[in-house]
Design an enzyme around this catalytic site. Structure first.
Site, short mmCIF file in Angstrom:
data_model
loop_
_atom_site.label_atom_id
_atom_site.label_comp_id
_atom_site.label_asym_id
_atom_site.label_seq_id
_atom_site.Cartn_x
_atom_site.Cartn_y
_atom_site.Cartn_z
N ASP A 108 -37.68 19.33 26.99
CA ASP A 108 -39.04 18.88 26.68
C ASP A 108 -38.95 17.69 25.72
O ASP A 108 -38.29 16.71 26.04
CB ASP A 108 -39.84 20.07 26.11
CG ASP A 108 -41.29 19.78 25.84
OD1 ASP A 108 -42.07 19.73 26.81
OD2 ASP A 108 -41.66 19.58 24.67
N TYR B 80 -47.04 13.60 19.99
CA TYR B 80 -47.92 13.23 21.10
C TYR B 80 -48.81 12.04 20.75
O TYR B 80 -49.12 11.22 21.62
CB TYR B 80 -48.79 14.42 21.51
CG TYR B 80 -48.01 15.50 22.21
CD1 TYR B 80 -47.76 15.42 23.58
CD2 TYR B 80 -47.52 16.60 21.52
CE1 TYR B 80 -47.04 16.41 24.24
CE2 TYR B 80 -46.80 17.59 22.17
CZ TYR B 80 -46.57 17.48 23.53
OH TYR B 80 -45.85 18.45 24.18
N HIS C 45 -41.44 25.70 32.99
CA HIS C 45 -41.06 24.70 32.00
C HIS C 45 -40.04 25.22 31.00
O HIS C 45 -39.18 24.47 30.54
CB HIS C 45 -42.31 24.23 31.26
CG HIS C 45 -42.07 23.13 30.30
ND1 HIS C 45 -41.74 21.85 30.70
CD2 HIS C 45 -42.08 23.10 28.94
CE1 HIS C 45 -41.58 21.08 29.64
NE2 HIS C 45 -41.77 21.81 28.55
#
Length: 296
Positions: free
Chosen positions: A104, A211, A267
């Site tokens: 990730d 982010y 994921h």
């Protein structure tokens, strides 16, 4: 946590004026493990004792996460700064090269580090994070925009922190458990550990700042050459956030590449299918270099 946690060595590494928490086990060639969002070093709990039989394993809390320092400026979480953290970790540990493994956000940092400092890597392992060029190209497709809705939410001030901190971080537990595929790999104790780490004072804003810096990284102009570092890409095909199509064409950017797909998990691949992931990684590390897989 597992019984093997008792054999872990916890330490703080001084890097770029901050302290990064890490756990270490084993001796030998160095493997650095980089986690993703919303996790911490604990996401590698199934890998650390296995790899430590042959390697010195160092699983890091990325800056802003869990017990690592949480500098305040949003600019402290730009990708270039995160890359320099990894170089600082190598120096602090007294190594001049390592095997770098990231999942990730840890995978995003690992890709960027490999291009910035290829001479510091023996091999690169990335789990469920596409090559940066393919991520940029695929991000603006309608299907991927729908999957990445949370990235747009995370650009807002205050609201994401409020949502994620409610009820002692219960949404963190839901993000993990509801996006897993097949048998839920997270015990109540696992989820409690993630909730506690994420709700450490200052952690959520720091985690979200990764982010909030992402649009600048996506929109930047950069030529991605042919990476010379031997690379293993492992991909859980049921990933709800990142589609398998983002892996197609990776061979155009990596000279020595092997891709392993795991159809039945999502994921959180190293936690959903730990035995398969561990075996793929150990087999690949034991294999000779220069025998790349060239997918269509």
């Amino acid at each position: 946590m597992q019984d093997s946690a008792a054999r872990l060595t916890h330490q703080f590494l001084s890097v770029q004026g901050i302290r990064l928490h890490s756990v270490t086990q084993g001796e030998g060639p160095l493997i650095i493990l980089l986690h993703g969002f919303p996790e911490f070093w604990y996401s590698w709990r199934h890998q650390i004792p296995v790899f430590a039989q042959t390697y010195k394993v160092v699983a890091v809390d990325l800056r802003g996460y869990n017990e690592s320092d949480k500098p305040l400026p949003q600019s402290a979480y730009e990708l270039s700064v995160l890359v320099e953290d990894i170089r600082g970790i190598l120096e602090a540990l007294g190594y001049d090269r390592c095997i770098l493994c990231g999942h990730d956000w840890g995978g995003a940092i690992a890709w960027e580090f490999a291009y910035t400092y290829p001479n510091l890597l023996n091999r690169l392992i990335v789990l469920n994070l596409p090559h940066p060029a393919l991520f940029k190209a695929g991000f603006f497709t309608p299907a991927q925009i729908l999957k990445s809705w949370y990235i747009f939410l995370f650009q807002l001030p205050v609201l994401p922190e409020w949502l994620l901190s409610r009820d002692h971080g219960i949404l963190i537990a839901k993000i993990l458990s509801l996006s897993a595929r097949g048998t839920n790999p997270f015990s109540p104790e696992d989820l409690a550990a993630y909730q506690q780490a994420a709700t450490t004072p200052g952690a959520l804003t720091a985690m979200l700042n990764y982010y909030r810096n992402l649009p600048r990284s996506i929109l930047r102009s950069r030529q991605w050459g042919l990476l010379e570092v031997p690379t293993l890409l492992i991909w859980g095909e049921q990933d709800v956030a990142l589609g398998r199509e983002l892996t197609l064409g990776t061979h155009r950017y990596v000279r020595d590449l092997q891709i392993r797909y795991i159809p039945t998990c999502g994921h959180w691949v190293q936690q959903e299918a730990p035995q398969e992931v561990n075996q793929y990684i150990l087999d690949w590390l034991a294999s000779p270099l220069g025998d790349p897989q060239r997918p269509a």
